[in-house]
Structure formats: structure tokens, C-alpha cells
Design a protein around this motif. Structure first.
Motif, PDB file in Angstrom:
ATOM      1  N   ILE A 176      43.638  34.667  36.309  1.00  0.00           N
ATOM      2  CA  ILE A 176      42.636  35.465  37.019  1.00  0.00           C
ATOM      3  C   ILE A 176      43.270  36.360  38.082  1.00  0.00           C
ATOM      4  CG2 ILE A 176      42.058  33.714  38.756  1.00  0.00           C
ATOM      5  CD1 ILE A 176      39.285  35.671  37.266  1.00  0.00           C
ATOM      6  N   ALA A 177      44.352  35.906  38.706  1.00  0.00           N
ATOM      7  CA  ALA A 177      45.007  36.707  39.737  1.00  0.00           C
ATOM      8  C   ALA A 177      45.618  37.973  39.148  1.00  0.00           C
ATOM      9  CB  ALA A 177      46.069  35.886  40.458  1.00  0.00           C
ATOM     10  N   ALA A 178      46.001  37.940  37.869  1.00  0.00           N
ATOM     11  CA  ALA A 178      46.596  39.114  37.216  1.00  0.00           C
ATOM     12  C   ALA A 178      45.526  40.028  36.610  1.00  0.00           C
ATOM     13  CB  ALA A 178      47.567  38.664  36.128  1.00  0.00           C
ATOM     14  N   ALA A 179      44.285  39.571  36.545  1.00  0.00           N
ATOM     15  CA  ALA A 179      43.202  40.401  36.008  1.00  0.00           C
ATOM     16  C   ALA A 179      42.953  41.568  36.954  1.00  0.00           C
ATOM     17  CB  ALA A 179      41.934  39.567  35.836  1.00  0.00           C
ATOM     18  N   PRO A 180      42.539  42.705  36.410  1.00  0.00           N
ATOM     19  CA  PRO A 180      42.269  43.857  37.280  1.00  0.00           C
ATOM     20  C   PRO A 180      41.197  43.538  38.325  1.00  0.00           C
ATOM     21  CG  PRO A 180      42.184  44.493  34.951  1.00  0.00           C
ATOM     22  CD  PRO A 180      42.305  43.002  34.999  1.00  0.00           C
ATOM     23  N   GLN A 181      41.414  44.045  39.520  1.00  0.00           N
ATOM     24  CA  GLN A 181      40.424  43.849  40.576  1.00  0.00           C
ATOM     25  C   GLN A 181      39.126  44.556  40.198  1.00  0.00           C
ATOM     26  OE1 GLN A 181      42.095  45.167  44.305  1.00  0.00           O
ATOM     27  NE2 GLN A 181      43.237  43.271  44.563  1.00  0.00           N
ATOM     28  N   LYS A 182      38.031  44.014  40.701  1.00  0.00           N
ATOM     29  CA  LYS A 182      36.710  44.571  40.438  1.00  0.00           C
ATOM     30  C   LYS A 182      36.084  45.042  41.737  1.00  0.00           C
ATOM     31  CE  LYS A 182      36.416  43.791  36.050  1.00  0.00           C
ATOM     32  NZ  LYS A 182      36.234  44.902  35.125  1.00  0.00           N
ATOM     33  N   ARG A 183      35.255  46.066  41.626  1.00  0.00           N
ATOM     34  CA  ARG A 183      34.552  46.586  42.786  1.00  0.00           C
ATOM     35  C   ARG A 183      33.685  45.482  43.388  1.00  0.00           C
ATOM     36  NH1 ARG A 183      30.046  48.353  42.629  1.00  0.00           N
ATOM     37  NH2 ARG A 183      28.920  49.968  43.649  1.00  0.00           N
ATOM     38  N   ALA A 184      33.740  45.327  44.682  1.00  0.00           N
ATOM     39  CA  ALA A 184      32.923  44.379  45.453  1.00  0.00           C
ATOM     40  C   ALA A 184      33.207  42.919  45.106  1.00  0.00           C
ATOM     41  CB  ALA A 184      31.438  44.688  45.298  1.00  0.00           C
ATOM     42  N   GLU A 185      34.370  42.641  44.518  1.00  0.00           N
ATOM     43  CA  GLU A 185      34.657  41.250  44.125  1.00  0.00           C
ATOM     44  C   GLU A 185      34.692  40.306  45.317  1.00  0.00           C
ATOM     45  OE1 GLU A 185      39.490  40.863  43.757  1.00  0.00           O
ATOM     46  OE2 GLU A 185      38.445  41.657  42.022  1.00  0.00           O
ATOM     47  N   CYS A 186      35.189  40.766  46.443  1.00  0.00           N
ATOM     48  CA  CYS A 186      35.247  39.868  47.613  1.00  0.00           C
ATOM     49  C   CYS A 186      33.846  39.552  48.133  1.00  0.00           C
ATOM     50  CB  CYS A 186      36.123  40.460  48.709  1.00  0.00           C
ATOM     51  SG  CYS A 186      37.877  40.403  48.293  1.00  0.00           S
ATOM     52  N   ALA A 187      33.002  40.563  48.234  1.00  0.00           N
ATOM     53  CA  ALA A 187      31.624  40.326  48.689  1.00  0.00           C
ATOM     54  C   ALA A 187      30.907  39.386  47.729  1.00  0.00           C
ATOM     55  CB  ALA A 187      30.869  41.646  48.820  1.00  0.00           C
ATOM     56  N   VAL A 188      31.056  39.637  46.437  1.00  0.00           N
ATOM     57  CA  VAL A 188      30.421  38.785  45.430  1.00  0.00           C
ATOM     58  C   VAL A 188      30.965  37.364  45.534  1.00  0.00           C
ATOM     59  CG1 VAL A 188      30.206  38.362  42.928  1.00  0.00           C
ATOM     60  CG2 VAL A 188      29.870  40.674  43.860  1.00  0.00           C
ATOM     61  N   GLY A 189      32.275  37.237  45.709  1.00  0.00           N
ATOM     62  CA  GLY A 189      32.903  35.917  45.816  1.00  0.00           C
ATOM     63  C   GLY A 189      32.413  35.134  47.019  1.00  0.00           C
ATOM     64  N   TRP A 190      32.335  35.794  48.170  1.00  0.00           N
ATOM     65  CA  TRP A 190      31.891  35.094  49.374  1.00  0.00           C
ATOM     66  C   TRP A 190      30.417  34.699  49.292  1.00  0.00           C
ATOM     67  CZ3 TRP A 190      34.653  32.647  52.816  1.00  0.00           C
ATOM     68  CH2 TRP A 190      36.004  32.977  52.927  1.00  0.00           C
TER      69      TRP A 190
END
Length: 169
Positions: A60-74
């Protein structure tokens, strides 16, 4: 407020508080022992890839980053914490909530480590219980400590809920 609404609102406060305790514990480990906390943004990346049909990652760390992934994750992280707390309150019952004791909350917190071990880590490409990480033992201990901190937070915030309820009477 009826009993069910009180139990549910108490569980929400406990879930938010226990998840905050989990996060503060992670920051303490980072500052005191240079132990990297969980990357909550990866939860968001995982969730953001699901609409594309990707549920399992080789890394998962090598997968391309996604828009708003941090907000969604938190947001997901705190919703998961609330869900765990709702389940705990349903299992422990109103009598425990009125007079919380540490052992059930700590035991439940430790049991919740099964979610990352059996679901999230394998789907992130880390293997069952972080078996494919560089240091599985350290990863397992970190997860266990974090979830024990979550259990401690359930207990502490149950006392806070009781104190607030008494102050409002």
C-alpha cells in the motif's frame, strides 16, 4: 434523554477519546523512543482505491497517493474508534458504563488488534499480523501497545462521561 440515546452518546465520546488516546500514545512513542506511529493516511489511500475495484495491495505504501487520502484516513480512523466503542458499550452494558473498571476495557482494546492483524495488514500487503514487514515483532508490539492504549482510553473516557453526567444532574 432516553437510556439508549445516553448509551450511544456515551459510546461516541468514549470512541473519540479512546482513539485520541491511541494517537497521543503513538506520539509519545515517537518522541520518547523514535518509534514511527501508524500512517493513518494509508487507511485513506486504501479506502480511496476501493471505488476503482482495488481492495488488496501488494504494498500500500508503494501505491499511488490519492487526493484527500489523509483526510479520509483520519475520518475513517475516528469512525472505526467510535464503532469499536459502540460495540464495547453494547457488550459491557450499562452497569459497566455506570461503574467502569479497567480490565474489561483493556482486554477489549487488546482484542481489537485482531482487526489490523487479520484484515488491514493483509490487505495492505503487510501479511497477517505484519508478517511481511522488515521487523514483524516490532510491528506487532506497536499494534498491541496502540490497541492497549485504546482500551485504556475507553476506561478513562467512561469515567469522564460519568463525571460529566454527574455534573449535569
Amino acid at each position: 434523554m432516553n437510556d439508549l440515546a445516553l448509551l450511544f452518546s456515551s459510546a461516541i465520546v468514549m470512541g473519540l477519546g479512546a482513539t485520541l488516546t491511541f494517537d497521543l500514545w503513538g506520539q509519545l512513542l515517537k518522541v520518547a523512543f523514535h518509534i514511527t506511529p501508524s500512517d493513518i493516511c494509508l487507511i485513506g489511500r486504501w479506502l480511496r482505491t476501493m471505488p476503482e475495484g482495488t481492495f488488496r495491495h501488494s504494498n500500500i505504501a508503494a501505491a499511488p497517493q490519492k487526493r484527500a487520502e489523509c483526510a479520509v484516513g483520519w475520518i475513517a480512523h475516528y469512525l472505526i474508534g467510535i464503532t469499536f466503542a459502540v460495540v464495547f458499550v453494547a457488550l459491557a452494558g450499562e452497569s459497566w458504563l455506570r461503574q467502569p473498571t479497567p480490565l474489561p476495557a483493556l482486554a477489549y482494546g487488546i482484542v481489537t488488534v485482531l482487526a489490523p492483524f487479520a484484515i488491514m495488514q493483509p490487505l495492505f500487503g503487510l501479511g497477517f499480523a505484519a508478517s511481511k514487514t522488515a521487523n514483524p515483532t516490532a510491528a506487532r508490539l506497536r499494534s498491541l501497545m496502540n490497541h492497549a492504549a485504546f482500551g485504556a482510553g475507553l476506561y478513562l473516557f467512561a469515567w469522564l462521561v460519568n463525571w460529566l453526567a454527574g455534573a449535569l444532574d
